[in-house]
Design an enzyme around this catalytic site. Structure first.
Site, PDB file in Angstrom:
ATOM      1  N   LYS A   1     -55.436  23.203 -13.809  1.00  0.00           N
ATOM      2  CA  LYS A   1     -54.661  22.381 -14.763  1.00  0.00           C
ATOM      3  C   LYS A   1     -55.353  22.282 -16.113  1.00  0.00           C
ATOM      4  CE  LYS A   1     -54.820  18.486 -12.444  1.00  0.00           C
ATOM      5  NZ  LYS A   1     -55.486  18.681 -11.164  1.00  0.00           N
TER       6      LYS A   1
ATOM      7  N   ARG B   1     -50.140  10.751 -10.686  1.00  0.00           N
ATOM      8  CA  ARG B   1     -50.708  11.238  -9.431  1.00  0.00           C
ATOM      9  C   ARG B   1     -50.176  10.451  -8.238  1.00  0.00           C
ATOM     10  NH1 ARG B   1     -55.711  13.317 -12.077  1.00  0.00           N
ATOM     11  NH2 ARG B   1     -56.838  14.670 -10.665  1.00  0.00           N
TER      12      ARG B   1
ATOM     13  N   ARG C   1     -68.204  24.827  -9.427  1.00  0.00           N
ATOM     14  CA  ARG C   1     -68.104  24.509 -10.862  1.00  0.00           C
ATOM     15  C   ARG C   1     -69.367  23.818 -11.385  1.00  0.00           C
ATOM     16  NH1 ARG C   1     -62.577  21.801 -12.652  1.00  0.00           N
ATOM     17  NH2 ARG C   1     -63.254  20.028 -11.417  1.00  0.00           N
TER      18      ARG C   1
ATOM     19  N   ARG D   1     -70.216  17.856 -11.665  1.00  0.00           N
ATOM     20  CA  ARG D   1     -69.512  16.579 -11.667  1.00  0.00           C
ATOM     21  C   ARG D   1     -69.693  15.907 -10.310  1.00  0.00           C
ATOM     22  NH1 ARG D   1     -63.431  17.394 -13.898  1.00  0.00           N
ATOM     23  NH2 ARG D   1     -62.985  16.173 -12.054  1.00  0.00           N
TER      24      ARG D   1
ATOM     25  N   ARG E   1     -60.326  14.241  -2.036  1.00  0.00           N
ATOM     26  CA  ARG E   1     -59.350  14.416  -3.124  1.00  0.00           C
ATOM     27  C   ARG E   1     -58.124  15.199  -2.647  1.00  0.00           C
ATOM     28  NH1 ARG E   1     -62.978  17.019  -7.576  1.00  0.00           N
ATOM     29  NH2 ARG E   1     -61.242  16.810  -9.016  1.00  0.00           N
TER      30      ARG E   1
END
Ligand code: AMP
Length: 222
Positions: free
Chosen positions: A13, A87, A126, A159, A170
């Site tokens: 996204k 969301r 990431r 993160r 999540r």
């Protein structure tokens, strides 16, 4: 033109949002970025949001809506791109009232579809440079020297919500709480599903075409 971009964590996204912003004149509203800014500035919203974000949980709807209301209180006539919002169904319904209030209905929902194994590699691999914010991935876009930014030599960070454990939480939240918004917007006939498992340029081609088709439709050319 008002667009929502949605998809599971790691579906790309953020990357597609950046491209959309480079090509179309829209205000970018990312609730994830707004929360991170609030946490950095230690605001009341930031204090409330932090513990949820670090655990990979969605921030409660009332806190999220307060922040979104604040953001749209000063909205201009220009269109927007919402990234990572809504969301939950409650947020989608609450946002419908904002759409009416600012007379800016959402006309396109881009739904980024990616299989779960790929999501995991994208998210858990990431890494980010805290200085220049460049994004790396230890599997498919590693820095030249492990753990070090190619551009400025800073030590790369991960993160807090990018671990496999937080990702599982999540994804469960995505399935239980976020997926239902697709049905809500499908009733308005504005959802477009994009296969987002390819390379960035391939996915962008599809996203770009979808938006261009919408622009043509809005201008009555087919
Ligand atoms: P993102 O950068 O979009 O992946 O968002 C990072 C984190 O911020 C999410 O995992 C949530 O904890 C929180 N967050 C962002 N947007 C929302 C939202 N619309 N509702 C609830 N929590 C959110």
């Amino acid at each position: 033109m008002n667009i929502l971009i949605t998809g599971a964590p790691g579906s790309g996204k953020g990357t597609m949002s950046k491209r959309i912003m480079e090509h179309f004149h829209l205000q970018h509203v990312s609730t994830g970025d707004l929360f991170r800014q609030n946490i950095k500035n230690n605001t009341e919203i930031g204090k409330k949001a932090r513990e949820y974000i670090e655990k990979g949980l969605l921030v409660p709807d009332d806190v999220t809506m307060a922040m979104v209301q604040q953001r749209f209180a000063s909205a201009s006539e220009q269109g927007f791109l919402m990234d990572g919002f809504p969301r939950t169904l409650v947020q989608a319904q609450a946002f419908e009232k904002i759409e009416v209030a600012i007379n800016q209905p959402v006309d396109l929902v881009i739904n980024m579809e990616v299989d779960r194994e790929l999501l995991s590699r994208r998210i858990v691999g990431r890494r980010m440079c805290p200085k220049c914010h460049r994004i790396y991935n230890i599997y498919n876009q590693p820095p030249k020297e492990e753990g070090i930014c190619d551009l400025d030599g800073a030590t790369l960070t991960q993160r807090a919500d990018d671990t496999q454990r937080a990702l599982n939480v999540r994804l469960k939240q995505y399935d239980d709480l976020t997926q239902p918004i697709l049905k809500f917007y499908a009733q308005r006939g504005i959802v477009r599903n994009i296969d987002a498992s390819g390379k960035v340029d391939e996915v962008w081609e599809k996203v770009w075409q979808t938006i261009v088709d919408l622009v043509k439709e809005q201008h009555g050319q087919n």
